[in-house]
Design a protein around this motif. Sequence first.
Motif, PDB file in Angstrom:
ATOM      1  N   UNK A  93       0.817  -1.215   0.000  1.00 54.47           N
ATOM      2  CA  UNK A  93       0.000   0.000   0.000  1.00 54.47           C
ATOM      3  C   UNK A  93       0.850   1.265   0.000  1.00 54.47           C
ATOM      4  N   UNK A  94       1.871   1.317   0.840  1.00 54.45           N
ATOM      5  CA  UNK A  94       2.698   2.532   0.915  1.00 54.45           C
ATOM      6  C   UNK A  94       3.427   2.760  -0.401  1.00 54.45           C
ATOM      7  N   UNK A  95       3.912   1.690  -1.007  1.00 53.92           N
ATOM      8  CA  UNK A  95       4.650   1.829  -2.274  1.00 53.92           C
ATOM      9  C   UNK A  95       3.739   2.219  -3.431  1.00 53.92           C
ATOM     10  N   UNK A  96       2.568   1.602  -3.516  1.00 51.67           N
ATOM     11  CA  UNK A  96       1.722   1.772  -4.702  1.00 51.67           C
ATOM     12  C   UNK A  96       0.749   2.946  -4.618  1.00 51.67           C
ATOM     13  N   UNK A  97       0.330   3.332  -3.418  1.00 44.28           N
ATOM     14  CA  UNK A  97      -0.756   4.305  -3.284  1.00 44.28           C
ATOM     15  C   UNK A  97      -0.289   5.706  -2.922  1.00 44.28           C
ATOM     16  N   UNK A 128      13.639  -3.344   1.296  1.00 45.85           N
ATOM     17  CA  UNK A 128      12.804  -2.741   0.249  1.00 45.85           C
ATOM     18  C   UNK A 128      11.809  -1.748   0.833  1.00 45.85           C
ATOM     19  N   UNK A 129      11.271  -2.064   2.024  1.00 40.17           N
ATOM     20  CA  UNK A 129      10.309  -1.142   2.617  1.00 40.17           C
ATOM     21  C   UNK A 129      10.994   0.148   3.046  1.00 40.17           C
ATOM     22  N   UNK A 130      12.213   0.062   3.534  1.00 38.98           N
ATOM     23  CA  UNK A 130      12.938   1.282   3.875  1.00 38.98           C
ATOM     24  C   UNK A 130      13.223   2.117   2.632  1.00 38.98           C
ATOM     25  N   UNK A 131      13.511   1.469   1.509  1.00 38.51           N
ATOM     26  CA  UNK A 131      13.665   2.194   0.250  1.00 38.51           C
ATOM     27  C   UNK A 131      12.360   2.909  -0.109  1.00 38.51           C
ATOM     28  N   UNK A 132      11.239   2.203   0.088  1.00 37.37           N
ATOM     29  CA  UNK A 132       9.929   2.809  -0.182  1.00 37.37           C
ATOM     30  C   UNK A 132       9.713   4.033   0.695  1.00 37.37           C
ATOM     31  N   UNK A 133      10.029   3.912   1.988  1.00 38.55           N
ATOM     32  CA  UNK A 133       9.864   5.043   2.899  1.00 38.55           C
ATOM     33  C   UNK A 133      10.725   6.225   2.487  1.00 38.55           C
ATOM     34  N   UNK A 134      11.935   5.956   2.027  1.00 36.55           N
ATOM     35  CA  UNK A 134      12.818   7.044   1.587  1.00 36.55           C
ATOM     36  C   UNK A 134      12.231   7.771   0.388  1.00 36.55           C
ATOM     37  N   UNK A 162      21.806   1.666   7.932  1.00 32.38           N
ATOM     38  CA  UNK A 162      22.418   0.990   6.779  1.00 32.38           C
ATOM     39  C   UNK A 162      21.822   1.467   5.467  1.00 32.38           C
ATOM     40  N   UNK A 163      20.572   1.901   5.494  1.00 30.36           N
ATOM     41  CA  UNK A 163      19.917   2.363   4.273  1.00 30.36           C
ATOM     42  C   UNK A 163      20.603   3.588   3.684  1.00 30.36           C
ATOM     43  N   UNK A 164      21.091   4.474   4.539  1.00 28.70           N
ATOM     44  CA  UNK A 164      21.835   5.637   4.074  1.00 28.70           C
ATOM     45  C   UNK A 164      21.004   6.869   3.784  1.00 28.70           C
ATOM     46  N   UNK A 165      19.681   6.755   3.870  1.00 26.27           N
ATOM     47  CA  UNK A 165      18.814   7.901   3.551  1.00 26.27           C
ATOM     48  C   UNK A 165      18.149   8.503   4.785  1.00 26.27           C
ATOM     49  N   UNK A 166      18.539   8.029   5.961  1.00 24.49           N
ATOM     50  CA  UNK A 166      17.864   8.488   7.174  1.00 24.49           C
ATOM     51  C   UNK A 166      18.864   8.890   8.255  1.00 24.49           C
ATOM     52  N   UNK A 167      18.467   9.910   9.007  1.00 20.24           N
ATOM     53  CA  UNK A 167      19.148  10.244  10.250  1.00 20.24           C
ATOM     54  C   UNK A 167      18.314   9.645  11.378  1.00 20.24           C
ATOM     55  N   UNK A 168      18.952   8.887  12.265  1.00 23.31           N
ATOM     56  CA  UNK A 168      18.209   8.159  13.291  1.00 23.31           C
ATOM     57  C   UNK A 168      18.576   8.681  14.668  1.00 23.31           C
ATOM     58  N   UNK A 169      17.573   9.066  15.425  1.00 29.10           N
ATOM     59  CA  UNK A 169      17.800   9.531  16.792  1.00 29.10           C
ATOM     60  C   UNK A 169      17.972   8.330  17.719  1.00 29.10           C
TER      61      UNK A 169
END
Length: 314
Positions: A93-97, A128-134, A162-169
């Motif tokens: 849903x997050x990826x497609x919608x 893959x889901x983390x890529x989608x979130x990015x 590890x994804x490289x697109x996020x700053x994590x607190x």
Amino acid sequence: MNSYSYLQMYQINTKDVKSYPIEWNKIFGNSNKSIVEIGFGGGEFLVNLAKENNNYNYVGIETSLTSCHKIKKKIFLNNLNNIQIILEDAKFAVREFFSDNSISKVIVNFPCPWPKSKHAKNRLFDEKFLDTLSSVLEVDGEVILTTDVWTYASEVKEKFLSNGCFEVKNISEIQQLPFKTRYEKKWENEGRKKYLLIAQKRCKKEIKRLLEGEINLPHQKIQKMNFDKLQSLVGFKKSSKNKTLVIKDIYAKLDGSEYLVKVFSEDDRYIQSYFVDVIKIKDGWLVKLDDIAKAYRTPSVKEAVNIIAKELEN
């Protein structure tokens, strides 16, 4: 309005949408930013969030029909017009919608950590889901995870890093959420601690969607049909890197004017079951996706229609 009329409200029938990703501002009738909760359960958190701040549009995603019924009643009783829900797998849903850079926050409260290795495919926060979130989060948009399992929070943190697109607190222990959920009350009664993880988007990765653009109903016309081949299609299977389809059964109308072919297909781990119609028409036969047993027009679904037509005509 009768006491159960709300069950027909507040939910997007995503298989009826004509074009993807969904244009949420048209659904809500405004240009407000979107906040998404994955696994809203009884809906306590999302409903209270929507009551507190009506300057956002809220989308809830669930796989439980019972949870959908519960939240609809809460939305109705609170007379809210800024919540819509989806009954669907969250990764799909997050990826497609949702289009790129369109979500302000994604909230996940007390998800199942699926600790056993044999259940790894059920874990929400995979690569893959983390890529989608990015992709779907706006720049500086946040993923907010609350869990009662420290090791789970730590594992998810490492995946975001590890994804490289996020700053994590840093993971922090919290006393309670702004609005208590059913699960939070349960964990409190059991004396469990609660942990908060926030990951903030800094850049995006390109992702491949299955449903982009306007989705037409796939169909093929054939002049003559090989009836012997029709029955032999049961058990037919075709697999490629990201697609699989299997023909499970065939049902015939008594007068022989229509056949229903039952198909299972998989696209990038998303599984669907549906029927393909084979119908007698004036100048031959029409092979098309059945429009009652709804299915998304993914690549494997389109391929199933084409393969069935080709096999029957040969």
